[in-house]
Motif scaffolding. Sequence first.
Motif, short mmCIF file in Angstrom:
data_model
loop_
_atom_site.label_atom_id
_atom_site.label_comp_id
_atom_site.label_asym_id
_atom_site.label_seq_id
_atom_site.Cartn_x
_atom_site.Cartn_y
_atom_site.Cartn_z
N MET A 97 42.73 42.62 47.27
CA MET A 97 43.00 42.67 45.58
C MET A 97 43.85 43.31 44.37
O MET A 97 43.98 43.73 43.87
CB MET A 97 42.97 41.25 45.58
CG MET A 97 42.73 39.84 45.94
SD MET A 97 44.71 39.11 45.82
CE MET A 97 44.52 38.58 44.28
N VAL A 98 42.63 43.88 44.73
CA VAL A 98 42.16 45.47 43.40
C VAL A 98 43.20 45.94 44.09
O VAL A 98 43.43 47.18 43.31
CB VAL A 98 40.56 46.00 43.93
CG1 VAL A 98 40.00 47.25 43.18
CG2 VAL A 98 39.55 44.69 43.36
N GLU A 99 43.67 46.81 45.03
CA GLU A 99 44.26 48.29 45.06
C GLU A 99 46.17 47.75 45.02
O GLU A 99 46.66 47.88 44.01
CB GLU A 99 44.49 48.06 46.03
CG GLU A 99 43.38 48.72 47.18
CD GLU A 99 43.72 48.94 49.18
OE1 GLU A 99 44.19 48.50 49.63
OE2 GLU A 99 42.33 49.77 49.30
N GLU A 100 46.11 45.92 45.13
CA GLU A 100 47.31 45.30 44.42
C GLU A 100 47.21 45.47 42.81
O GLU A 100 48.46 45.69 42.13
CB GLU A 100 47.56 44.29 45.10
CG GLU A 100 48.01 44.21 46.49
CD GLU A 100 48.50 42.14 47.01
OE1 GLU A 100 47.65 42.13 46.14
OE2 GLU A 100 48.48 42.32 47.83
N LYS A 101 46.73 44.84 42.14
CA LYS A 101 46.48 45.32 41.11
C LYS A 101 46.23 46.43 40.22
O LYS A 101 47.30 46.70 39.37
CB LYS A 101 44.61 44.74 40.93
CG LYS A 101 44.78 44.53 38.65
CD LYS A 101 43.14 43.69 38.19
CE LYS A 101 43.26 44.09 37.11
NZ LYS A 101 43.93 44.73 35.98
N MET A 102 45.59 47.41 41.06
CA MET A 102 45.51 48.99 40.52
C MET A 102 47.08 49.57 41.02
O MET A 102 47.51 50.11 39.61
CB MET A 102 44.95 49.30 41.15
CG MET A 102 43.61 49.60 41.28
SD MET A 102 42.55 50.53 41.75
CE MET A 102 42.94 52.23 42.28
N GLU A 103 47.61 48.43 41.69
CA GLU A 103 49.46 49.29 41.92
C GLU A 103 50.69 48.47 40.71
O GLU A 103 50.62 48.91 40.53
CB GLU A 103 50.05 48.84 43.22
CG GLU A 103 49.06 50.05 45.11
CD GLU A 103 49.51 49.27 45.55
OE1 GLU A 103 50.91 48.42 45.77
OE2 GLU A 103 49.36 49.40 47.19
N ARG A 104 50.06 47.06 40.68
CA ARG A 104 50.07 46.22 39.18
C ARG A 104 50.21 47.49 37.65
O ARG A 104 51.49 47.61 37.58
CB ARG A 104 49.98 45.49 38.86
CG ARG A 104 50.36 44.07 40.82
CD ARG A 104 50.60 42.93 39.73
NE ARG A 104 49.04 42.79 39.76
CZ ARG A 104 48.30 42.23 40.98
NH1 ARG A 104 47.95 42.13 42.30
NH2 ARG A 104 46.81 41.97 39.93
#
Length: 113
Positions: A52-59
């Motif tokens: 979830m943290v990685e996806e948020k960083m990508e977004r």
Amino acid sequence: MAFLMKSMLSNQVKNLGLGGGGEESKEESTPSDPAAAAGMTREEYEEYQKQMVEEKMERDAAFAQKKAERACLRVHLREKYRLPKVSLTSAVCRDGAPPPPCAACARASLPLL
């Protein structure tokens, strides 16, 4: 009106004989571990959190990129059609100093209006 009467009667009936015992059972049934609450093991939950943290960083990175592209496009259109620059920062500050240019335009060393 019927709703008001029903809610008043149900509150009185709840307070008569139960003594709040139903609330204690609800508190005991909820697990304190968030992994157990989500129905996962602790390792699965940690992996899920990392994902979830990685996806948020990508977004966030994609949003910042699109925001910079839009700002650059606004600058180029303003330059092409010789439109005056109207920004909230210059209206609020009233000192006449323009805000810093976007990173994409600074790299291309395009003149700003």
